[in-house]
Design a protein around this motif. Structure first.
Motif, PDB file in Angstrom:
ATOM      1  N   LEU A  30       0.726  -1.308  -0.156  1.00  0.00           N
ATOM      2  CA  LEU A  30      -0.061   0.032   0.033  1.00  0.00           C
ATOM      3  C   LEU A  30       0.910   1.225  -0.110  1.00  0.00           C
ATOM      4  N   GLY A  31       0.740   2.164  -0.886  1.00  0.00           N
ATOM      5  CA  GLY A  31       1.027   3.488  -0.836  1.00  0.00           C
ATOM      6  C   GLY A  31       0.214   4.651  -0.338  1.00  0.00           C
ATOM      7  N   ALA A  32       0.358   5.453   0.313  1.00  0.00           N
ATOM      8  CA  ALA A  32      -0.385   6.460   1.048  1.00  0.00           C
ATOM      9  C   ALA A  32       0.105   7.868   1.330  1.00  0.00           C
ATOM     10  N   SER A  33      -0.723   8.747   1.110  1.00  0.00           N
ATOM     11  CA  SER A  33      -0.552  10.029   1.325  1.00  0.00           C
ATOM     12  C   SER A  33      -0.170  10.339   2.801  1.00  0.00           C
ATOM     13  N   GLY A  34       0.871  11.186   3.110  1.00  0.00           N
ATOM     14  CA  GLY A  34       1.418  11.268   4.371  1.00  0.00           C
ATOM     15  C   GLY A  34       0.307  11.632   5.322  1.00  0.00           C
ATOM     16  N   HIS A  35      -0.492  12.809   5.056  1.00  0.00           N
ATOM     17  CA  HIS A  35      -1.693  13.464   6.008  1.00  0.00           C
ATOM     18  C   HIS A  35      -2.543  12.392   6.269  1.00  0.00           C
ATOM     19  N   PHE A  36      -3.115  11.463   5.437  1.00  0.00           N
ATOM     20  CA  PHE A  36      -4.029  10.478   5.490  1.00  0.00           C
ATOM     21  C   PHE A  36      -3.369   9.403   6.667  1.00  0.00           C
ATOM     22  N   ASN A  46       4.401   0.383 -11.934  1.00  0.00           N
ATOM     23  CA  ASN A  46       5.254  -0.452 -12.318  1.00  0.00           C
ATOM     24  C   ASN A  46       4.909  -1.673 -11.295  1.00  0.00           C
ATOM     25  N   GLY A  47       3.855  -1.569 -10.660  1.00  0.00           N
ATOM     26  CA  GLY A  47       3.248  -2.939  -9.842  1.00  0.00           C
ATOM     27  C   GLY A  47       3.977  -3.099  -8.549  1.00  0.00           C
ATOM     28  N   SER A  48       4.843  -2.213  -8.128  1.00  0.00           N
ATOM     29  CA  SER A  48       5.233  -2.234  -6.817  1.00  0.00           C
ATOM     30  C   SER A  48       4.541  -1.987  -5.537  1.00  0.00           C
ATOM     31  N   VAL A  49       3.156  -1.363  -5.792  1.00  0.00           N
ATOM     32  CA  VAL A  49       2.069  -1.419  -4.665  1.00  0.00           C
ATOM     33  C   VAL A  49       0.865  -1.917  -5.477  1.00  0.00           C
ATOM     34  N   HIS A  50      -0.174  -2.385  -4.575  1.00  0.00           N
ATOM     35  CA  HIS A  50      -1.221  -2.735  -5.141  1.00  0.00           C
ATOM     36  C   HIS A  50      -2.350  -1.592  -5.101  1.00  0.00           C
ATOM     37  N   VAL A  51      -2.633  -0.831  -4.101  1.00  0.00           N
ATOM     38  CA  VAL A  51      -3.482   0.200  -4.024  1.00  0.00           C
ATOM     39  C   VAL A  51      -2.655   1.565  -3.393  1.00  0.00           C
ATOM     40  N   GLY A  52      -3.277   2.603  -3.839  1.00  0.00           N
ATOM     41  CA  GLY A  52      -2.696   3.899  -3.340  1.00  0.00           C
ATOM     42  C   GLY A  52      -3.925   4.433  -2.518  1.00  0.00           C
ATOM     43  N   ILE A  53      -3.471   5.379  -1.431  1.00  0.00           N
ATOM     44  CA  ILE A  53      -4.453   6.271  -1.090  1.00  0.00           C
ATOM     45  C   ILE A  53      -3.848   7.810  -1.366  1.00  0.00           C
ATOM     46  N   VAL A  54      -4.268   8.524  -1.948  1.00  0.00           N
ATOM     47  CA  VAL A  54      -3.778  10.183  -2.377  1.00  0.00           C
ATOM     48  C   VAL A  54      -4.794  11.164  -2.217  1.00  0.00           C
ATOM     49  N   ARG A  55      -4.608  12.091  -2.128  1.00  0.00           N
ATOM     50  CA  ARG A  55      -5.323  13.474  -1.620  1.00  0.00           C
ATOM     51  C   ARG A  55      -5.272  14.279  -2.943  1.00  0.00           C
ATOM     52  N   ASN A 105       4.011   2.271   2.433  1.00  0.00           N
ATOM     53  CA  ASN A 105       4.865   3.314   1.941  1.00  0.00           C
ATOM     54  C   ASN A 105       4.283   4.501   2.045  1.00  0.00           C
ATOM     55  N   THR A 106       4.640   5.372   3.054  1.00  0.00           N
ATOM     56  CA  THR A 106       4.024   6.685   3.058  1.00  0.00           C
ATOM     57  C   THR A 106       4.979   7.822   2.187  1.00  0.00           C
ATOM     58  N   THR A 107       4.382   8.139   1.192  1.00  0.00           N
ATOM     59  CA  THR A 107       5.097   9.031   0.237  1.00  0.00           C
ATOM     60  C   THR A 107       4.244   9.919  -0.585  1.00  0.00           C
ATOM     61  N   THR A 108       4.849  10.625  -1.515  1.00  0.00           N
ATOM     62  CA  THR A 108       4.173  11.549  -2.518  1.00  0.00           C
ATOM     63  C   THR A 108       3.214  10.883  -3.464  1.00  0.00           C
ATOM     64  N   ASN A 109       2.156  11.502  -3.757  1.00  0.00           N
ATOM     65  CA  ASN A 109       1.489  11.397  -4.889  1.00  0.00           C
ATOM     66  C   ASN A 109       2.030  10.774  -6.198  1.00  0.00           C
ATOM     67  N   GLN A 110       2.935  11.463  -6.563  1.00  0.00           N
ATOM     68  CA  GLN A 110       3.820  11.131  -7.610  1.00  0.00           C
ATOM     69  C   GLN A 110       4.186   9.802  -7.755  1.00  0.00           C
ATOM     70  N   GLU A 111       4.798   9.293  -6.515  1.00  0.00           N
ATOM     71  CA  GLU A 111       5.765   8.090  -6.362  1.00  0.00           C
ATOM     72  C   GLU A 111       4.557   7.043  -6.221  1.00  0.00           C
ATOM     73  N   ILE A 112       3.307   7.142  -5.699  1.00  0.00           N
ATOM     74  CA  ILE A 112       2.252   6.357  -5.693  1.00  0.00           C
ATOM     75  C   ILE A 112       1.745   5.933  -6.889  1.00  0.00           C
ATOM     76  N   LYS A 122     -10.210  16.170  -1.338  1.00  0.00           N
ATOM     77  CA  LYS A 122     -10.756  14.895  -1.495  1.00  0.00           C
ATOM     78  C   LYS A 122      -9.609  14.093  -1.240  1.00  0.00           C
ATOM     79  N   THR A 123      -9.955  12.892  -0.806  1.00  0.00           N
ATOM     80  CA  THR A 123      -9.051  11.710  -0.537  1.00  0.00           C
ATOM     81  C   THR A 123      -9.582  10.387  -1.368  1.00  0.00           C
ATOM     82  N   TRP A 124      -8.641   9.797  -2.118  1.00  0.00           N
ATOM     83  CA  TRP A 124      -9.195   8.919  -3.147  1.00  0.00           C
ATOM     84  C   TRP A 124      -8.508   7.584  -2.776  1.00  0.00           C
ATOM     85  N   LEU A 125      -8.921   6.409  -3.087  1.00  0.00           N
ATOM     86  CA  LEU A 125      -8.432   4.916  -3.135  1.00  0.00           C
ATOM     87  C   LEU A 125      -8.461   4.787  -4.631  1.00  0.00           C
TER      88      LEU A 125
END
Length: 303
Positions: free
Chosen positions: A95-101, A138-147, A125-132, A271-274
């Motif tokens: 999972l890749g996720a926004s830092g604030h969320f 590239n398949g290194s995460v299954h899902v992302g949570i971005v704002r 992995n808590t990181t930036t939206n671009q990296e998510i 807005k926060t998105w999956l």
């Protein structure tokens, strides 16, 4: 080239420095250098070149890194498919996720999900939206949570709409904001990427639009910070007012709160998105997590 060699190459490529790569691999630099020389001998090509204290990958070396990355992804994919054949939900959710969320909302969500499925593991992995976005591609995460706002052509689900508030230690009149000291959240500026996302700069533009909707003079910004918690601490000590999202406020905060409403009556929200790929739902674990998020009633607005 086995799995261990693939991982070694990727770490060296990430660090671009043998000493730092050796530290991450818990081996000595001479041992790492010897390993590279063995790979160069095996493939009969030069992989890296010395450039002062750092290294630079040759064009052939970069191709080998791409091969190593794809090999690891294929191996991971195969392992996941094998696990997927079992009836019980298990495996590793990446999972890749926004830092604030992550900071304010994610922990109890993951805790409940893992309690329901005790045989799973989560790599977060808590990181930036671009990296998510890139990790999803590239398949290194299954899902992302971005704002925020962005272009994502695959699957997305709106988790929540987070209203913004002006907070202050003492009661204030909104009409007096232009003469009051503002503690301003200002993120690090990064360039627009192919997903149409500028990290928090779009949000800053919306806040500026709200200001121009109400006032014809600029705000009196006296402090700039890159963290909402810092904004709250400075407001708590009476150094000015600030603009923060509801997500970072809690019942223990004793601020005066003023919702940010445009003249047309629309609230300023974030807005926060999956986000995920449709193909990833073939994995039972990913499908279960997506359904869990959708059924958790997180999509709510508080104005």
């Amino acid at each position: 080239m086995d799995e261990k060699d693939c991982k070694v190459l990727l770490i060296i490529f990430e660090e671009q420095n043998l000493s730092k790569a050796a530290e991450r691999l818990y081996i000595t630099q001479p041992a790492l250098t010897y390993r590279i020389r063995q790979l160069e001998k095996q493939f009969q090509m030069q992989i890296v070149q010395k450039t002062g204290k750092n290294i630079k990958f040759t064009s052939e070396g970069k191709q080998l890194v791409d091969y190593a990355r794809k090999s690891l992804q294929e191996e991971q994919r195969f392992k996941e498919l094998i696990i997927n054949l079992k009836s019980e939900i298990q495996g590793t959710l990446r999972l890749g996720a926004s830092g604030h969320f992550t900071q304010y909302k994610l922990a109890p969500i993951l805790q409940q999900f893992m309690e329901q499925h005790p045989k799973i593991q989560i790599v977060l992995n808590t990181t930036t939206n671009q990296e998510i976005f890139q990790a999803l591609e590239n398949g290194s995460v299954h899902v992302g949570i971005v704002r925020g706002e962005f272009n994502w052509i695959d699957q997305k689900y709106l988790i929540s709409e987070d209203p913004f508030y002006i907070i202050s230690k003492k009661e204030i009149e909104l009409d007096h904001l232009p003469v009051l000291h503002r503690i301003n959240y200002r993120p690090s500026t990064l360039p627009l990427n192919k997903f149409g996302y500028k990290p928090d700069t779009y949000l800053m533009e919306v806040i500026e639009g709200w200001w121009k909707d109400r006032f014809n003079i600029p705000p009196l910004i006296t402090i700039n910070v890159n963290n909402y918690e810092t904004c709250k601490q400075l407001v708590k000590h009476g150094l000015g007012y600030s603009i923060v999202p509801q997500i970072c406020l809690n019942s223990e905060d004793s601020f005066y709160k003023y919702p940010m409403i445009f003249q047309n009556g629309q609230p300023l929200v974030r807005k926060t998105w999956l986000i995920y790929k449709e193909s990833s739902l073939e994995l039972n674990l990913v499908n279960e997590f997506v359904n869990y998020i959708k059924s958790s009633n997180l999509h709510r607005s508080v104005y």
